[in-house]
Design an enzyme around this catalytic site. Structure first.
Site, PDB file in Angstrom:
ATOM      1  N   HIS A 513      33.697  42.492  30.969  1.00  0.00           N
ATOM      2  CA  HIS A 513      32.945  42.355  32.211  1.00  0.00           C
ATOM      3  C   HIS A 513      33.547  43.206  33.325  1.00  0.00           C
ATOM      4  O   HIS A 513      32.837  43.876  34.068  1.00  0.00           O
ATOM      5  CB  HIS A 513      32.949  40.870  32.608  1.00  0.00           C
ATOM      6  CG  HIS A 513      32.071  40.541  33.765  1.00  0.00           C
ATOM      7  ND1 HIS A 513      30.704  40.677  33.724  1.00  0.00           N
ATOM      8  CD2 HIS A 513      32.373  40.056  35.002  1.00  0.00           C
ATOM      9  CE1 HIS A 513      30.188  40.284  34.880  1.00  0.00           C
ATOM     10  NE2 HIS A 513      31.180  39.915  35.675  1.00  0.00           N
ATOM     11  N   PHE A 514      34.873  43.176  33.454  1.00  0.00           N
ATOM     12  CA  PHE A 514      35.562  43.996  34.450  1.00  0.00           C
ATOM     13  C   PHE A 514      36.095  45.253  33.763  1.00  0.00           C
ATOM     14  O   PHE A 514      37.289  45.414  33.519  1.00  0.00           O
ATOM     15  CB  PHE A 514      36.674  43.191  35.130  1.00  0.00           C
ATOM     16  CG  PHE A 514      36.156  42.210  36.151  1.00  0.00           C
ATOM     17  CD1 PHE A 514      35.755  42.647  37.409  1.00  0.00           C
ATOM     18  CD2 PHE A 514      36.032  40.869  35.841  1.00  0.00           C
ATOM     19  CE1 PHE A 514      35.261  41.754  38.350  1.00  0.00           C
ATOM     20  CE2 PHE A 514      35.530  39.967  36.777  1.00  0.00           C
ATOM     21  CZ  PHE A 514      35.148  40.412  38.036  1.00  0.00           C
TER      22      PHE A 514
END
Length: 541
Positions: A513-514
């Site tokens: 996600h990051f």
């Protein structure tokens, strides 16, 4: 060609009824121009066999950037090639680049054949050969008689199997492309060439040449390839080297602006004479997530990265004193950008919460948007994973019981999960990231702020149709860099953008996600290369 890197290679792939020698008149001038050239031989026994042969040829190219060049049938070969990070761009010379599920035959027969095109029948081995009559009347009708005789004698046949194998994932979806359109082509309809070039979003150069300009008009092909190489390989070299100037204006500064009575924090770097890019962060982070990306972009862009109200170093009024909705936090960012900073045009980078903020701004101010970089920022129901299911009762009826699910998103365990799940190398994820975010989440009263925004999240889904209409109508230049292991916003959400933005460039990256925590330099290179192509040099203000 003064800007083409010295370690770059142009790889030429031949067509049906030809072999690598069909590029002879092009290879010499490219070599004289100082460019390394490889002319790949493919067997034309099946599309899969040809892709395998191309991979072998690419082993000779070294680690430098590659421009992959195709002619006619081999357009399908370079289109079917699996991702190779060395390949910075694709060049198609009167070539056939199928889309998902398409075959060479689908494109070849999309339009009625030219009146002088030969009728082809396979021999007893399932191979198609080109007659000398067909060569001189249709394939290379502007070539000399001697050239056509040599081409006929040296040809390699193509197996029928090559025409019927469908493409799975076309490489032009994730690589920039150039197209030399042969206006006098009698083998592959110029109308279909227009269609495929437009579908790819290719940079097009149209010429009054026949189907085999590398034989009949080699100087035109050389000029086309050097121009493509100069554009595609140069910007990648700049991005890859990350030549960050040590000038004062490239340093990150830390600013506050008073917006509607509240202080909004933002990071700023780069000269205001450069194009502006606005970095819009996700949950539960802040502009802190861009701390390492900003220096990589600062020598190319004027970079602005704000913290929303309630996040990072911006003010965080109590949820009883400010109505935390995505509309309201967007309104504050709009005022910062358009009024306080006086921006007229800019690109946006959107991740997670940055997507609903950024797409609200873009759809309201389409004239201001020069480009969009989407990094795990969702705009399609296909992108919403099952991880959101526990929130459904909270969205339906908010009470102490239903708040338990969203409250779990505010815990240290979940914050660490958001950063580490799906990471290719968890050891590369700095603990500074989730430690900083959690410290801000744990501030007194911040849980109430985050619950308000989480409860308001369905307002974003309600706007999806409007955002899709904005995409379809305005076709903003869009780069999609997506962590393919994201447990929240999944890959179908990335792919869905291509329905409304068929010219978007999509990169699925092995990360979570990051994504920036592991792939900061890779993403910076993609941004510089993508936005640098055709980017205006006038100021964002």
């Amino acid at each position: 060609m003064k800007n083409i890197p010295s370690n770059a290679t142009i790889v030429l792939v031949h067509a049906a009824w030809a072999d690598a020698s069909s590029w002879s008149a092009v290879i010499g001038p490219l070599l004289k121009a100082g460019v390394k050239v490889i002319a790949a031989q493919i067997p034309m026994t099946s599309l899969s066999d040809d892709v395998a042969a191309l991979k072998v040829a690419l082993e000779r190219a070294g680690a430098g950037p590659i421009l992959l060049v195709s002619h006619s049938y081999s357009g399908a070969v370079i289109t079917a090639l699996e991702s190779d990070d060395r390949v910075r761009g694709l060049a198609y010379v009167a070539a056939m680049p199928p889309a998902e599920g398409e075959t060479v035959g689908d494109l070849f027969f999309r339009e009625p054949p030219h009146e002088k095109a030969p009728h082809l029948e396979p021999d007893s081995h399932g191979l198609l050969w080109m007659s000398e009559e067909g060569m001189k009347n249709a394939v290379a009708h502007r070539a000399t008689a001697e050239q056509n005789s040599i081409a006929t004698a040296a040809q390699r046949p193509i197996a029928m199997k090559c025409l019927g194998e469908a493409i799975r994932t076309p490489s032009w979806r994730t690589k920039p492309s150039w197209y030399l359109l042969a206006e006098e082509d009698r083998m592959f309809s110029p109308k279909t060439q227009h269609f495929v070039a437009e579908r790819m979003g290719a940079e097009v150069r149209s010429h009054n040449v026949d189907h085999a300009p590398q034989i009949s008009a080699p100087a035109t092909v050389v000029e086309f390839l050097l121009e493509a190489a100069d554009a595609l390989l140069t910007v990648d070299l700049l991005a890859a080297n990350h030549q960050i100037d040590n000038k004062e204006h490239d340093m990150t500064t830390y600013q506050h602006a008073t917006i509607q009575g509240h202080k909004i924090f933002y990071r700023e770097a780069g000269s205001t004479t450069n194009p502006t890019i606005v970095l819009l962060h996700g949950f539960p982070s802040s502009s802190h997530m861009f701390r390492e990306l900003i220096p990589l972009l600062a020598s190319h862009f004027h970079v602005v990265a704000p913290d929303y109200l309630g996040f990072g170093y911006s003010d965080a009024p109590a949820a009883t004193d400010f109505q935390y909705t995505f509309d309201n936090i967007t309104a504050q960012i709009e005022e910062l950008l358009f009024t306080t900073l006086g921006l007229k045009k800019f690109s946006i980078y959107v991740q997670d919460y940055g997507a609903p903020v950024g797409f609200r701004i873009a759809s309201r101010h389409p004239e201001a948007i020069e480009g969009i970089v989407v990094q795990n920022g969702n705009a399609y129901v296909e992108g919403i994973s099952a991880a959101f299911e526990p929130l459904q009762p909270f969205w339906a009826t908010r009470n102490e019981e239903t708040e338990k699910a969203p409250r779990s998103l505010l815990t240290k365990q979940t914050t660490i999960f958001q950063y580490t799940h799906g990471a290719k190398n968890v050891a590369a994820v700095s603990p500074d990231s989730y430690t900083f975010d959690q410290a801000l989440l744990d501030r007194p009263g911040n849980d109430a702020i985050q619950l308000e925004l989480l409860h308001n999240y369905p307002s974003n889904v309600a706007l999806y149709d409007a955002w899709h209409e904005y995409f379809r109508k305005h076709q903003p230049r869009t780069l999609i860099v997506w962590g393919q292991n994201d447990p929240f916003f999944i890959v179908p959400g990335a792919q869905a953008f291509l329905r409304d933005l068929p010219k978007a460039e999509l990169h699925l990256i092995d990360g979570g996600h990051f994504l920036l925590e592991e792939h900061n330099e890779l993403v910076a290179g993609k941004i510089i290369g993508f936005l640098g192509r055709g980017q205006k040099t006038d100021a964002g203000k």
